[in-house]
Write an enzyme that holds these catalytic residues in place. Sequence first.
Site, PDB file in Angstrom:
ATOM      1  N   LEU A 110      79.642 109.673   7.903  1.00  0.00           N
ATOM      2  CA  LEU A 110      79.140 109.682   6.535  1.00  0.00           C
ATOM      3  C   LEU A 110      78.955 111.141   6.169  1.00  0.00           C
ATOM      4  O   LEU A 110      78.286 111.891   6.888  1.00  0.00           O
ATOM      5  CB  LEU A 110      77.821 108.913   6.433  1.00  0.00           C
ATOM      6  CG  LEU A 110      77.262 108.615   5.042  1.00  0.00           C
ATOM      7  CD1 LEU A 110      78.261 107.811   4.221  1.00  0.00           C
ATOM      8  CD2 LEU A 110      75.951 107.854   5.142  1.00  0.00           C
ATOM      9  N   ASP A 111      79.571 111.567   5.048  1.00  0.00           N
ATOM     10  CA  ASP A 111      79.560 112.974   4.667  1.00  0.00           C
ATOM     11  C   ASP A 111      78.154 113.564   4.642  1.00  0.00           C
ATOM     12  O   ASP A 111      77.177 112.861   4.337  1.00  0.00           O
ATOM     13  CB  ASP A 111      80.173 113.159   3.271  1.00  0.00           C
ATOM     14  CG  ASP A 111      81.644 112.787   3.238  1.00  0.00           C
ATOM     15  OD1 ASP A 111      82.281 112.806   4.297  1.00  0.00           O
ATOM     16  OD2 ASP A 111      82.128 112.472   2.132  1.00  0.00           O
ATOM     17  N   ARG A 112      78.056 114.862   4.907  1.00  0.00           N
ATOM     18  CA  ARG A 112      76.767 115.547   4.897  1.00  0.00           C
ATOM     19  C   ARG A 112      76.061 115.397   3.560  1.00  0.00           C
ATOM     20  O   ARG A 112      74.837 115.216   3.505  1.00  0.00           O
ATOM     21  CB  ARG A 112      76.963 117.038   5.209  1.00  0.00           C
ATOM     22  CG  ARG A 112      75.669 117.835   5.252  1.00  0.00           C
ATOM     23  CD  ARG A 112      75.933 119.285   5.555  1.00  0.00           C
ATOM     24  NE  ARG A 112      76.786 119.891   4.538  1.00  0.00           N
ATOM     25  CZ  ARG A 112      77.259 121.134   4.602  1.00  0.00           C
ATOM     26  NH1 ARG A 112      76.970 121.893   5.642  1.00  0.00           N
ATOM     27  NH2 ARG A 112      78.018 121.609   3.641  1.00  0.00           N
TER      28      ARG A 112
END
Length: 248
Positions: A110-112
């Site tokens: 999950l993207d930062r």
Amino acid sequence: MVSMGDYGVEAIRLNKFLADAGVCSRREADRYIEDGRVTVNGAAASCGLKVKDTDIVAVDGKPVKTRERTIVLAYYKPEGVTCTEKDTHARITVTDAVKYPVRVTYAGRLDRDSEGLLLMTNDGDLIQKMMKGSAGHEKEYLVTIDREVTDAFLEKMAAGVYLKDLDRTTRPCKVQKAGKYKFRIILTQGLNRQIRRMCRALGANVRSLLRERVLSVTLDGLKHGEYRELNEEEVSALYLACGLGDRL
């Protein structure tokens, strides 16, 4: 809400103990027990018996070595947490954020700059199955963009969007309006920063992105930064959905 688990304190059914140890499936374990092939502390076992990891369990006279039980966590990842185990440039990594007594790692990134549900486990087979894009596992997101969500925008998102920089067209997906600037989307693939790329290709920028669900697991009951251990029923559903029913 942080569940630490109780294995080693509470007793579990013998067939689950044998399955967790990798001896056989639960169904096969029941047959072993019925056939008199299983003993607990030297005595013949019976179906439905519960054991602790301090008990001596043997099959055909050979002691069964326990292996680390399967742990699956549902973690509400906040924005700013990076899905990596080691990164000197990351302000905080997911392993910094989730302090659990058993080593677990993420099953799907999950993207930062995104938040929401992240599944974490110590089962490498489950991680591999979860991250296999061709499996078509559903992931549901709530997305806020910087322009009004129109019917035309939703139709284009649902039909699949050509991503020029990847030279790929995304799979058709389910999309539903959730507000003037919000929509929900269910993806069955996991291209890098896929939703952001799709929106950008249609002239919009993502302002916030929340993953609410992965397969049958949701964020329900969790707050930012919290995690919980999935219960036996939830883990079973996850394993079946990932084609790992033989592990139950």
